[in-house]
Enzyme design. Structure first.
Site, PDB file in Angstrom:
ATOM      1  CG  PHE A   1      -0.149  -0.221   2.721  1.00  0.00           C
ATOM      2  CD1 PHE A   1       0.569   0.499   3.564  1.00  0.00           C
ATOM      3  CD2 PHE A   1      -0.114  -1.526   3.374  1.00  0.00           C
ATOM      4  CE1 PHE A   1       0.554   0.521   5.049  1.00  0.00           C
ATOM      5  CE2 PHE A   1       0.058  -2.059   4.600  1.00  0.00           C
ATOM      6  CZ  PHE A   1       1.101  -1.134   5.159  1.00  0.00           C
TER       7      PHE A   1
ATOM      8  N   GLY B   1       0.729   3.825  -3.318  1.00  0.00           N
ATOM      9  CA  GLY B   1       0.419   4.882  -3.659  1.00  0.00           C
ATOM     10  C   GLY B   1       0.460   5.568  -2.497  1.00  0.00           C
ATOM     11  CG  HIS B   2      -2.079   5.912   0.856  1.00  0.00           C
ATOM     12  ND1 HIS B   2      -1.815   6.081   3.086  1.00  0.00           N
ATOM     13  CD2 HIS B   2      -3.703   6.052   1.650  1.00  0.00           C
ATOM     14  CE1 HIS B   2      -2.610   6.679   3.643  1.00  0.00           C
ATOM     15  NE2 HIS B   2      -4.142   6.728   2.454  1.00  0.00           N
ATOM     16  CG  PHE B   3      -0.518  10.049   0.838  1.00  0.00           C
ATOM     17  CD1 PHE B   3      -0.736   9.958   0.006  1.00  0.00           C
ATOM     18  CD2 PHE B   3      -0.431   9.886   1.636  1.00  0.00           C
ATOM     19  CE1 PHE B   3      -2.404  10.400   0.834  1.00  0.00           C
ATOM     20  CE2 PHE B   3      -1.775  10.147   2.807  1.00  0.00           C
ATOM     21  CZ  PHE B   3      -3.329   9.930   1.430  1.00  0.00           C
TER      22      PHE B   3
ATOM     23  CB  VAL C   1       0.763   8.112   6.226  1.00  0.00           C
ATOM     24  CG1 VAL C   1       0.102   7.555   6.927  1.00  0.00           C
ATOM     25  CG2 VAL C   1       1.733   9.207   6.343  1.00  0.00           C
TER      26      VAL C   1
END
Length: 145
Positions: free
Chosen positions: A43, A46-48, A53
């Protein structure tokens, strides 16, 4: 204590969605467990980008998995691998601190009430002793069809 192999005997979750690495303690009304947060988590792509985070919903999911481990392992069922604990609701969830790669998320889930196959619990997630997330979780223990 439960290691990852024992956790995988209880929960049906697998990579990349298994969010509990070790159980430190289980009592009749509480579970304490950890999730080691690594930059290798999918994850974080893409986060971020540039500011990784851990998504809050995944912190809540990790707390729910702890509740599932507790509920199934203390159920008295002969074959816990045949049980599922399904989310029914979340209440009062608040995020207090960002969780980033390199953190160890320590989760404490306390059972508030068990009625039949329904469980209500308070979940708290800490990083370095600081509260990162808290809220109440409601779930139902079931056998998959």
């Amino acid at each position: 204590m439960l290691d990852i192999k024992e956790i995988m005997k209880i929960l049906p979750h697998r990579f990349p969605f298994l969010l509990v690495d070790r159980v430190l303690e289980i009592t009749p009304d509480k579970i304490r467990a950890v999730k080691n947060v690594s930059m290798n988590e999918p994850f974080f792509q893409g986060h971020f980008p540039g500011h990784p985070v851990m998504p809050g919903v995944l912190i809540v999911e990790a707390l729910a998995q702890c509740a599932g481990i507790h509920t199934i392992s203390t159920s008295g069922e002969d074959a816990p691998e045949n049980m599922l604990t399904l989310f029914m609701g979340v209440d009062g969830v608040k995020f207090r601190k960002q969780v980033v790669p390199g953190d160890q998320l320590e989760m404490v889930v306390t059972i508030i009430r068990k009625k039949g196959k329904i469980v209500k619990a308070k979940g708290e997630a800490f990083v370095d002793g600081q509260l990162a997330c808290e809220g109440e979780l409601t779930a139902m223990m079931t056998v998959p069809e």
